[in-house]
Design an enzyme around this catalytic site. Structure first.
Site, PDB file in Angstrom:
ATOM      1  N   CYS A 183       0.086   3.781   2.996  1.00  0.00           N
ATOM      2  CA  CYS A 183       0.675   3.144   4.042  1.00  0.00           C
ATOM      3  C   CYS A 183       2.332   3.271   4.101  1.00  0.00           C
ATOM      4  CB  CYS A 183       0.377   1.732   4.204  1.00  0.00           C
ATOM      5  SG  CYS A 183      -1.162   0.996   3.923  1.00  0.00           S
TER       6      CYS A 183
ATOM      7  N   CYS B 282       0.987  -1.284   0.085  1.00  0.00           N
ATOM      8  CA  CYS B 282       0.034  -0.089  -0.009  1.00  0.00           C
ATOM      9  C   CYS B 282       0.878   1.235   0.136  1.00  0.00           C
ATOM     10  CB  CYS B 282      -0.835  -0.093   1.148  1.00  0.00           C
ATOM     11  SG  CYS B 282      -1.810   1.282   1.754  1.00  0.00           S
TER      12      CYS B 282
END
Length: 113
Positions: free
Chosen positions: A44, A41
């Site tokens: 993230c 991600c």
């Protein structure tokens, strides 16, 4: 998806953090900020240094815990994590704030006051 189809994802998830493990982390007088992330991600990855900075700067007030959602699927599902990153803030073992997606440091800190 291929891992799940091959049954490999279940093996990873079964060795992950349990609700009991999380309950031990939440047994503190500090606020606890849980970050559910995945290794693939982008947002993230962008959020990680911010959370590390907050953890260091606010260690007297908050415990920051990052949990790989794919390695802890059962826990992520039980907490209704539907995307990444998901931040859940706990106080006195109860969730008091939740956010899906990237946030700037200032926005996160507002919730931690």
């Amino acid at each position: 998806m291929k891992w799940r189809a091959a049954g490999l994802a279940d093996e990873v998830a079964s060795g992950g953090m349990t609700q009991a493990d999380l309950d031990k982390i939440l047994a503190t007088d500090k606020k606890v900020l849980i970050d559910f992330y995945t290794t693939w991600c982008g947002p993230c990855k962008k959020l990680k240094p911010t959370l590390e900075k907050i953890s260091a700067e606010m260690k007297d007030k908050v415990v920051v815990v990052s949990i790989d959602a794919e390695a802890n699927m059962a826990l992520a599902e039980s907490l209704k994590v539907e995307g990444y990153p998901t931040l859940i803030l706990y106080q006195n073992k109860k969730p008091i704030w939740r956010n899906l997606g990237y946030l700037e440091e200032e926005e996160i800190k507002k919730q931690l006051q």
